[in-house]
Scaffold this motif. Structure first.
Motif, PDB file in Angstrom:
ATOM      1  N   PHE A   1      31.959  -5.686  31.987  1.00 53.04           N
ATOM      2  CA  PHE A   1      33.209  -5.718  31.236  1.00 53.04           C
ATOM      3  C   PHE A   1      34.141  -6.696  31.939  1.00 53.04           C
ATOM      4  N   VAL A   2      34.654  -7.665  31.187  1.00 47.07           N
ATOM      5  CA  VAL A   2      35.572  -8.661  31.745  1.00 47.07           C
ATOM      6  C   VAL A   2      36.844  -8.639  30.907  1.00 47.07           C
ATOM      7  N   SER A   3      37.998  -8.591  31.571  1.00 44.71           N
ATOM      8  CA  SER A   3      39.288  -8.541  30.890  1.00 44.71           C
ATOM      9  C   SER A   3      39.773  -9.943  30.537  1.00 44.71           C
TER      10      SER A   3
ATOM     11  N   MET B   1      38.948 -14.530  35.576  1.00 46.90           N
ATOM     12  CA  MET B   1      37.928 -15.560  35.771  1.00 46.90           C
ATOM     13  C   MET B   1      36.539 -14.969  35.529  1.00 46.90           C
ATOM     14  N   MET B   2      35.716 -15.732  34.831  1.00 45.09           N
ATOM     15  CA  MET B   2      34.347 -15.280  34.587  1.00 45.09           C
ATOM     16  C   MET B   2      33.574 -15.349  35.909  1.00 45.09           C
TER      17      MET B   2
ATOM     18  N   TRP C   1      32.452  -6.799  26.647  1.00 44.45           N
ATOM     19  CA  TRP C   1      31.241  -6.752  27.449  1.00 44.45           C
ATOM     20  C   TRP C   1      30.553  -8.109  27.341  1.00 44.45           C
ATOM     21  N   TRP C   2      30.369  -8.756  28.482  1.00 48.85           N
ATOM     22  CA  TRP C   2      29.771 -10.080  28.575  1.00 48.85           C
ATOM     23  C   TRP C   2      28.473  -9.973  29.362  1.00 48.85           C
TER      24      TRP C   2
ATOM     25  N   ARG D   1      30.154  -7.475  23.019  1.00 50.59           N
ATOM     26  CA  ARG D   1      31.033  -6.610  22.230  1.00 50.59           C
ATOM     27  C   ARG D   1      32.471  -6.860  22.639  1.00 50.59           C
ATOM     28  N   SER D   2      33.306  -7.177  21.648  1.00 55.48           N
ATOM     29  CA  SER D   2      34.713  -7.467  21.898  1.00 55.48           C
ATOM     30  C   SER D   2      35.544  -6.194  21.775  1.00 55.48           C
TER      31      SER D   2
END
Length: 74
Positions: A44-46, A50-51, A32-33, A65-66
């Motif tokens: 949530f980014v995998s 790309m951000m 979670w970014w 949170r990773s």
């Protein structure tokens, strides 16, 4: 007979210690970014994707949170 090794032991997953990244860069780890401009809007980014941009502009993203195999470094 050849000794077998578990795949995870033979190929450990690399976990990045990066906790910030910018729009347009590849995400260093699943999690979670949140943009530094609006911490109440996490996404949530995998890993490897790309951000995203936020509000049509480039921002710095902070990892909240990773979801990697290892906890975040302190």
């Amino acid at each position: 007979m050849k000794k077998r090794t578990a795949y995870e032991k033979a190929h450990p997953r690399r976990i990045s210690s990066a906790t910030t990244t910018r729009t347009g860069e590849h995400c260093p780890t699943n999690g979670w970014w949140a943009p530094t401009t609006d911490a109440k809007n996490p996404r949530f980014v995998s890993e490897g994707s790309m951000m995203p941009s936020e509000g049509g502009g480039s921002v710095t993203w902070v990892l909240l949170r990773s979801f990697g195999d290892l906890p975040l470094p302190l």
